[in-house]
Design a protein around this motif. Structure first.
Motif, PDB file in Angstrom:
ATOM      1  N   MET A   1       5.284  -7.631  -0.922  1.00  0.00           N
ATOM      2  CA  MET A   1       6.574  -7.911  -0.298  1.00  0.00           C
ATOM      3  C   MET A   1       6.464  -9.159   0.572  1.00  0.00           C
ATOM      4  O   MET A   1       6.414  -9.095   1.796  1.00  0.00           O
ATOM      5  N   THR A   2       6.387 -10.305  -0.073  1.00  0.00           N
ATOM      6  CA  THR A   2       6.144 -11.551   0.646  1.00  0.00           C
ATOM      7  C   THR A   2       7.340 -12.003   1.468  1.00  0.00           C
ATOM      8  O   THR A   2       7.219 -12.929   2.269  1.00  0.00           O
ATOM      9  N   ASP A   3       8.521 -11.375   1.280  1.00  0.00           N
ATOM     10  CA  ASP A   3       9.684 -11.765   2.059  1.00  0.00           C
ATOM     11  C   ASP A   3       9.774 -11.006   3.377  1.00  0.00           C
ATOM     12  O   ASP A   3      10.749 -11.140   4.111  1.00  0.00           O
ATOM     13  N   THR A   4       8.756 -10.207   3.694  1.00  0.00           N
ATOM     14  CA  THR A   4       8.699  -9.475   4.956  1.00  0.00           C
ATOM     15  C   THR A   4       7.697 -10.160   5.883  1.00  0.00           C
ATOM     16  O   THR A   4       6.821 -10.901   5.422  1.00  0.00           O
ATOM     17  N   PRO A   5       7.785  -9.928   7.203  1.00  0.00           N
ATOM     18  CA  PRO A   5       6.921 -10.677   8.134  1.00  0.00           C
ATOM     19  C   PRO A   5       5.434 -10.452   7.926  1.00  0.00           C
ATOM     20  O   PRO A   5       4.632 -11.345   8.193  1.00  0.00           O
ATOM     21  N   LEU A   6       5.031  -9.272   7.443  1.00  0.00           N
ATOM     22  CA  LEU A   6       3.610  -9.000   7.220  1.00  0.00           C
ATOM     23  C   LEU A   6       3.299  -8.827   5.735  1.00  0.00           C
ATOM     24  O   LEU A   6       2.252  -8.286   5.376  1.00  0.00           O
ATOM     25  N   GLY A   7       4.197  -9.304   4.888  1.00  0.00           N
ATOM     26  CA  GLY A   7       4.023  -9.122   3.454  1.00  0.00           C
ATOM     27  C   GLY A   7       2.843  -9.859   2.865  1.00  0.00           C
ATOM     28  O   GLY A   7       2.453  -9.599   1.727  1.00  0.00           O
ATOM     29  N   HIS A   8       2.248 -10.775   3.621  1.00  0.00           N
ATOM     30  CA  HIS A   8       1.084 -11.520   3.133  1.00  0.00           C
ATOM     31  C   HIS A   8      -0.224 -10.791   3.418  1.00  0.00           C
ATOM     32  O   HIS A   8      -1.293 -11.273   3.028  1.00  0.00           O
ATOM     33  N   LEU A   9      -0.155  -9.632   4.087  1.00  0.00           N
ATOM     34  CA  LEU A   9      -1.371  -8.935   4.509  1.00  0.00           C
ATOM     35  C   LEU A   9      -1.701  -7.768   3.582  1.00  0.00           C
ATOM     36  O   LEU A   9      -0.809  -7.069   3.097  1.00  0.00           O
ATOM     37  N   ARG A  10      -2.998  -7.564   3.379  1.00  0.00           N
ATOM     38  CA  ARG A  10      -3.487  -6.364   2.692  1.00  0.00           C
ATOM     39  C   ARG A  10      -4.344  -5.585   3.686  1.00  0.00           C
ATOM     40  O   ARG A  10      -5.242  -6.133   4.317  1.00  0.00           O
ATOM     41  N   VAL A  11      -4.058  -4.294   3.802  1.00  0.00           N
ATOM     42  CA  VAL A  11      -4.688  -3.440   4.804  1.00  0.00           C
ATOM     43  C   VAL A  11      -5.335  -2.249   4.104  1.00  0.00           C
ATOM     44  O   VAL A  11      -4.728  -1.627   3.226  1.00  0.00           O
ATOM     45  N   ILE A  12      -6.566  -1.917   4.496  1.00  0.00           N
ATOM     46  CA  ILE A  12      -7.263  -0.741   3.978  1.00  0.00           C
ATOM     47  C   ILE A  12      -7.269   0.326   5.064  1.00  0.00           C
ATOM     48  O   ILE A  12      -7.719   0.084   6.187  1.00  0.00           O
ATOM     49  N   ASP A  13      -6.765   1.502   4.727  1.00  0.00           N
ATOM     50  CA  ASP A  13      -6.653   2.608   5.678  1.00  0.00           C
ATOM     51  C   ASP A  13      -7.660   3.690   5.313  1.00  0.00           C
ATOM     52  O   ASP A  13      -7.489   4.410   4.335  1.00  0.00           O
ATOM     53  N   CYS A  14      -8.718   3.796   6.131  1.00  0.00           N
ATOM     54  CA  CYS A  14      -9.711   4.869   5.980  1.00  0.00           C
ATOM     55  C   CYS A  14      -9.637   5.835   7.153  1.00  0.00           C
ATOM     56  O   CYS A  14     -10.609   6.529   7.452  1.00  0.00           O
ATOM     57  N   GLY A  15      -8.507   5.876   7.835  1.00  0.00           N
ATOM     58  CA  GLY A  15      -8.391   6.693   9.032  1.00  0.00           C
ATOM     59  C   GLY A  15      -8.164   8.160   8.723  1.00  0.00           C
ATOM     60  O   GLY A  15      -7.850   8.551   7.599  1.00  0.00           O
ATOM     61  N   ILE A  16      -8.325   8.977   9.757  1.00  0.00           N
ATOM     62  CA  ILE A  16      -8.062  10.404   9.649  1.00  0.00           C
ATOM     63  C   ILE A  16      -7.145  10.824  10.793  1.00  0.00           C
ATOM     64  O   ILE A  16      -7.039  10.153  11.809  1.00  0.00           O
ATOM     65  N   VAL A  17      -6.477  11.938  10.608  1.00  0.00           N
ATOM     66  CA  VAL A  17      -5.556  12.530  11.572  1.00  0.00           C
ATOM     67  C   VAL A  17      -4.419  11.541  11.856  1.00  0.00           C
ATOM     68  O   VAL A  17      -3.721  11.146  10.929  1.00  0.00           O
ATOM     69  N   GLN A  18      -4.222  11.061  13.116  1.00  0.00           N
ATOM     70  CA  GLN A  18      -3.008  10.300  13.407  1.00  0.00           C
ATOM     71  C   GLN A  18      -3.228   8.866  13.857  1.00  0.00           C
ATOM     72  O   GLN A  18      -2.621   7.948  13.311  1.00  0.00           O
ATOM     73  N   ALA A  19      -4.049   8.640  14.870  1.00  0.00           N
ATOM     74  CA  ALA A  19      -4.061   7.334  15.543  1.00  0.00           C
ATOM     75  C   ALA A  19      -4.267   6.176  14.570  1.00  0.00           C
ATOM     76  O   ALA A  19      -3.458   5.242  14.514  1.00  0.00           O
ATOM     77  N   GLY A  20      -5.352   6.208  13.797  1.00  0.00           N
ATOM     78  CA  GLY A  20      -5.625   5.127  12.865  1.00  0.00           C
ATOM     79  C   GLY A  20      -4.583   5.005  11.771  1.00  0.00           C
ATOM     80  O   GLY A  20      -4.035   3.919  11.530  1.00  0.00           O
ATOM     81  N   PRO A  21      -4.261   6.106  11.065  1.00  0.00           N
ATOM     82  CA  PRO A  21      -3.245   6.019  10.020  1.00  0.00           C
ATOM     83  C   PRO A  21      -1.880   5.546  10.512  1.00  0.00           C
ATOM     84  O   PRO A  21      -1.135   4.917   9.758  1.00  0.00           O
ATOM     85  N   LEU A  22      -1.537   5.832  11.773  1.00  0.00           N
ATOM     86  CA  LEU A  22      -0.251   5.357  12.279  1.00  0.00           C
ATOM     87  C   LEU A  22      -0.287   3.858  12.577  1.00  0.00           C
ATOM     88  O   LEU A  22       0.729   3.172  12.455  1.00  0.00           O
ATOM     89  N   ILE A  23      -1.447   3.332  12.967  1.00  0.00           N
ATOM     90  CA  ILE A  23      -1.563   1.875  13.131  1.00  0.00           C
ATOM     91  C   ILE A  23      -1.233   1.188  11.809  1.00  0.00           C
ATOM     92  O   ILE A  23      -0.439   0.241  11.751  1.00  0.00           O
ATOM     93  N   THR A  24      -1.843   1.667  10.738  1.00  0.00           N
ATOM     94  CA  THR A  24      -1.616   1.028   9.441  1.00  0.00           C
ATOM     95  C   THR A  24      -0.203   1.293   8.933  1.00  0.00           C
ATOM     96  O   THR A  24       0.368   0.469   8.223  1.00  0.00           O
ATOM     97  N   ALA A  32       3.311  -5.055   5.190  1.00  0.00           N
ATOM     98  CA  ALA A  32       1.930  -5.195   4.731  1.00  0.00           C
ATOM     99  C   ALA A  32       1.661  -4.236   3.571  1.00  0.00           C
ATOM    100  O   ALA A  32       2.205  -3.131   3.523  1.00  0.00           O
ATOM    101  N   GLN A  33       0.822  -4.670   2.639  1.00  0.00           N
ATOM    102  CA  GLN A  33       0.375  -3.774   1.573  1.00  0.00           C
ATOM    103  C   GLN A  33      -0.755  -2.917   2.147  1.00  0.00           C
ATOM    104  O   GLN A  33      -1.825  -3.418   2.467  1.00  0.00           O
ATOM    105  N   VAL A  34      -0.507  -1.628   2.295  1.00  0.00           N
ATOM    106  CA  VAL A  34      -1.484  -0.722   2.889  1.00  0.00           C
ATOM    107  C   VAL A  34      -2.039   0.186   1.796  1.00  0.00           C
ATOM    108  O   VAL A  34      -1.281   0.878   1.110  1.00  0.00           O
ATOM    109  N   ILE A  35      -3.355   0.179   1.643  1.00  0.00           N
ATOM    110  CA  ILE A  35      -4.022   0.997   0.632  1.00  0.00           C
ATOM    111  C   ILE A  35      -4.760   2.124   1.343  1.00  0.00           C
ATOM    112  O   ILE A  35      -5.696   1.885   2.107  1.00  0.00           O
TER     113      ILE A  35
END
Length: 453
Positions: A1-24, A32-35
């Motif tokens: 989604m390059t037309d969005t402000p963070l559409g140029h970013l790719r993010v890897i989410d290895c978090g558990i429970v809430q804090a980390g996964p909510l950041i991503t 952002a593309q979040v995997i």
């Protein structure tokens, strides 16, 4: 989604429970593309909690309400890191990504050779954030943590509750939420630094340190005066009256806060200056604070015959801070929420038929040029294996099939053949109310939320 402000970013989410996964998730809300990296052997516990209509249904691991709230705007790929090939695939993803988030004790990522020092040469521009309970390097670095524990250790539980009560937790994993906002800000700051210098970095984030910021005024007061703050329920050290008061009908409560003598005089006028309010002791903030309990009792006798929304409007129109106390059943019906279109109706995948169409909280910030949104529903387990492995990493269909046969990836949890949890019958839910496990149960909630239209 390059037309969005963070559409140029790719993010890897290895978090558990809430804090980390909510950041991503917040990064995903702005494009952002979040995997999301998941495990078939140990699926996220949020996948199997709070089923739609209290019935697990088919593929119940794709129906859990908490997972759908936390994991929107993400892709899902299953990788088993116990297999060295799973670790190598994750390293390949890290090499072509901008942000990597993990929430494990420091020993875990070291064991897999996935800690920052071991992988920074793979991608020198990578922003790597570790959102753990107590940070890395100290004596608590490998401690297990849940929200209630770090809430207690950050000093929040000591302040919560009523005077002389035992320390009390809040009703949510409190430290997870300031960690989310502060962690998101740290990631954005690191991305700006990379924009200026080309350098990535490691963000060592401690959730219980984030919690301490939530009681910063009490901490500084002690450091300046030696005064130990006390639990004071809904009351306040510098404002009175300050509390929640009963009303008639639903919502059944209203919050009122009076900061100064001018506001107090206005409240007295609105209450038609009852005899008790003319006590000279109540003419000053100090005097009112010393009479908190008496004040609360008198004001409750005035509010209990009034409707909360009508009283809120009356008080606000006269410059008095007040607000109805909303619960889960009334939040989505609040007129201000509706006017701002805060809740978004999200249609889920056909294999998530138990979830179907539901309202979810949208982004709180209304931005005129670059608004965030819910672009996609939370994924099914391993839903995007082929897309991530094939389109991003270049694996052939034959190679992906080999990984499935080997058990490195897949779409079914290892317990998929086990019986689904038993649904709760209506009489069981009513019994839970009587037992105090839940406060109430509304059998008409679907109609109330417009889900049957």
């Amino acid at each position: 989604m390059t037309d969005t402000p963070l559409g140029h970013l790719r993010v890897i989410d290895c978090g558990i429970v809430q804090a980390g996964p909510l950041i991503t998730r917040y990064l995903g809300d702005w494009g952002a593309q979040v995997i999301r990296i998941e495990s078939r052997n140990r699926p996220d516990a949020a996948r199997t909690s709070h089923y739609p209509e209290n019935k697990p249904g088919k593929e119940y691991w794709n129906q859990g309400a908490v997972f759908h709230e936390q994991m929107r705007n993400k892709l899902s790929i299953c990788l088993e890191l116990d297999d060295p090939e799973g670790v190598e695939i994750l390293k390949k993803l890290m090499a072509v990504s901008d942000v990597f988030e993990e929430s494990f004790p420091q020993r875990v990522m070291r064991k897999f050779g996935l800690d920052y020092e071991s992988i920074k040469h793979i991608n020198p521009g990578l922003i790597y954030i570790s959102t753990v309970g107590y940070g890395h390097g100290g004596p608590y670095g490998d401690y297990r943590n849940y929200g209630m524990v770090s809430e207690a250790m950050s000093g929040i539980s000591y302040l919560n509750g009523y005077e002389k009560d035992e320390p009390m937790r809040t009703s949510v994993p409190y430290t997870d939420h300031p960690s989310t906002y502060m962690g998101f800000l740290a990631v954005m700051s690191a991305l700006e630094h990379r924009h200026q210098t080309g350098e990535g970095q490691w963000i060592d984030f401690s959730q219980y340190e984030a919690g301490i910021h939530m009681i910063g005024d009490a901490y500084v007061e002690y450091s300046l005066t030696g005064k130990m703050p006390t639990q004071n329920g809904n009351q306040h050290d510098e404002m009175a009256p300050h509390g929640v008061y009963p009303c008639t009908g639903e919502p059944g409560w209203i919050a009122i806060a009076i900061r100064n003598d001018t506001e107090w005089e206005m409240l007295k006028q609105l209450m038609r200056e009852p005899d008790w309010s003319t006590n000279p002791l109540l003419d000053s903030v100090t005097g009112r604070i010393s009479s908190n309990d008496e004040l609360d009792n008198h004001i409750s006798k005035w509010t209990e015959y009034q409707k909360a929304y009508e009283l809120q409007e009356l008080l606000q129109n006269h410059g008095i801070a007040s607000g109805v106390v909303l619960d889960h059943s009334t939040l989505q019906l609040d007129p201000n929420m509706k006017d701002r279109k805060f809740y978004k109706m999200v249609q889920h995948h056909e294999n998530q038929e138990r979830v179907g169409k539901r309202p979810f909280p949208g982004p709180s910030a209304k931005m005129t040029e670059t608004p965030g949104d819910i672009f996609r529903h939370a994924p099914m387990l391993g839903q995007h294996n082929n897309e991530v492995l094939g389109d991003i990493l270049g694996y052939s269909p034959e190679e992906i099939e080999r990984l499935v046969e080997k058990g490195v990836t897949g779409t079914l949890p290892i317990f998929h053949d086990s019986p689904a949890p038993k649904p709760l019958a209506p009489e069981q839910r009513i019994n839970m109310v009587g037992q105090g496990a839940i406060s109430s149960y509304n059998p008409n909630y679907r109609k109330q939320l417009g889900l049957d239209d």
